[in-house]
Enzyme design. Structure first.
Site, mmCIF file in Angstrom:
data_model
loop_
_atom_site.group_PDB
_atom_site.id
_atom_site.type_symbol
_atom_site.label_atom_id
_atom_site.label_comp_id
_atom_site.label_asym_id
_atom_site.label_seq_id
_atom_site.Cartn_x
_atom_site.Cartn_y
_atom_site.Cartn_z
ATOM 1 N N SER A 1 0.866 -1.193 0.000
ATOM 2 C CA SER A 1 0.000 0.000 0.000
ATOM 3 C C SER A 1 0.896 1.233 0.000
ATOM 4 C CB SER A 1 -0.857 0.010 1.274
ATOM 5 O OG SER A 1 -1.425 1.289 1.473
ATOM 6 N N TYR B 1 -0.736 -0.047 10.226
ATOM 7 C CA TYR B 1 -0.996 -0.731 8.942
ATOM 8 C C TYR B 1 0.129 -0.377 7.963
ATOM 9 C CZ TYR B 1 -3.288 -1.111 4.309
ATOM 10 O OH TYR B 1 -3.595 -1.379 2.999
ATOM 11 N N LYS C 1 3.001 -2.689 5.991
ATOM 12 C CA LYS C 1 3.157 -2.704 4.526
ATOM 13 C C LYS C 1 4.590 -2.340 4.130
ATOM 14 C CE LYS C 1 -1.087 -3.810 3.193
ATOM 15 N NZ LYS C 1 -1.381 -5.093 2.536
#
Ligand SMILES: NC(=O)c1ccc[n+]([C@@H]2O[C@H](COP(=O)([O-])OP(=O)(O)OC[C@H]3O[C@@H](n4cnc5c(N)ncnc54)[C@H](OP(=O)(O)O)[C@@H]3O)[C@@H](O)[C@H]2O)c1
Length: 250
Positions: free
Chosen positions: A141, A154, A158
């Protein structure tokens, strides 16, 4: 048009909808047979049917971070279609929102397990046991590149997934190519909170003036999985409508 993947066997995690389903659709459209996974069996069965039914696709339900599920899905794919040639680590979660300083570490551990450790587990489940040719594509991402407010952990997982991609690319060469894609906001259930009710406003910050659709990502994954990308490994292809060029993330 996607280069031919005729005769290849693919395993795509988190593929009952969204980006994973679009990837599975692209790979199947190029001639691959596909094993798809997700937690809920009914949407997964619908996805298998959309992909063309049991001659083209099978579904194995389970949690991506469960080693027993990983082993079961790989064994099912091998039994149905033969050894897995293409692994797409698409599953990723982000169940919490807020600053890192207040982050519940139990939630952080879960995100880490699903977004990073599970990806390594799937690679081990598919490629351990001796060198053979293959391809891995990990779905990262832009949140792994530009700090994403409210979903920073998060982003941390990633960023780690992209480095795992590079490390595996070196370790598994020359047999297995390992690459990643890093999308910005793609219109799926996962990203609803990032654009719903204000899509035009969010899209106006993207140089290409629109948000992504799952097939934007699927086309790139299919390319990286194909022989057209035979001399590419350890790379992350950013698919973001240009938004990170402006200094912004998703
Ligand atoms: N959409 C975006 O804007 C965006 C941007 C950048 C990166 N990404 C990445 O793209 C990937 C796919 O996201 P998406 O937007 O396509 O999400 P999505 O539309 O919500 O689809 C997620 C898929 O994964 C499955 N899934 C979720 N948690 C799972 C788990 N723990 N174990 C197994 N399967 C699980 C879901 O089915 P079940 O619920 O039945 O398990 C579903 O099939 C993720 O890695 C995400 O981080 C998305």
């Amino acid at each position: 048009m996607t280069a031919s993947l005729s005769g290849r066997v693919a395993l795509v995690t988190g593929a009952s909808r969204g980006i994973g389903l679009a990837v599975a659709t692209r790979l199947a459209g190029a001639g691959a047979r596909v094993c798809v996974t997700a937690r809920k069996p009914e949407p997964l069965a619908e996805a298998v049917s959309l992909l063309g039914g049991p001659s083209v696709a099978i579904g194995v339900a389970g949690r991506a971070d469960d080693p027993a599920h990983q082993a079961e899905a790989v064994a099912a794919a091998v039994e149905a279609f033969g050894p897995v040639d293409i692994l797409v680590n698409n599953t990723g979660i982000n169940p919490v929102f807020g600053p890192l300083i207040d982050m519940d570490l139990g939630a952080a551990r879960k995100i880490f397990e699903v977004n990073l450790l599970a990806a390594l587990g799937w690679v081990q489940a598919v490629y351990a046991g001796g060198p053979r040719p293959g391809v891995v594509v990990n779905v990262s991402s832009v949140g792994g590149r530009v700090p994403p407010p409210g979903i920073s952990f998060y982003g941390v997982t990633k960023a780690a997934l992209e480095h795992l991609t590079r490390c595996l690319a070196v370790e598994l060469a020359p047999h297995v190519r390992v690459n990643a894609v890093a999308p910005a906001v793609v219109k799926t259930k996962f990203a609803t909170l990032l654009y719903e009710g204000r899509e035009e406003e969010v899209a106006s910050t993207y140089p290409l003036a629109r948000l992504g659709i799952p097939d934007d990502v699927a086309a790139a994954v299919a390319f990286l999985a194909s022989d057209e990308a035979a001399w590419i490994t350890g790379q992350t292809l950013v698919i973001d409508g240009g938004v990170t060029l402006t200094g912004r993330g998703a």
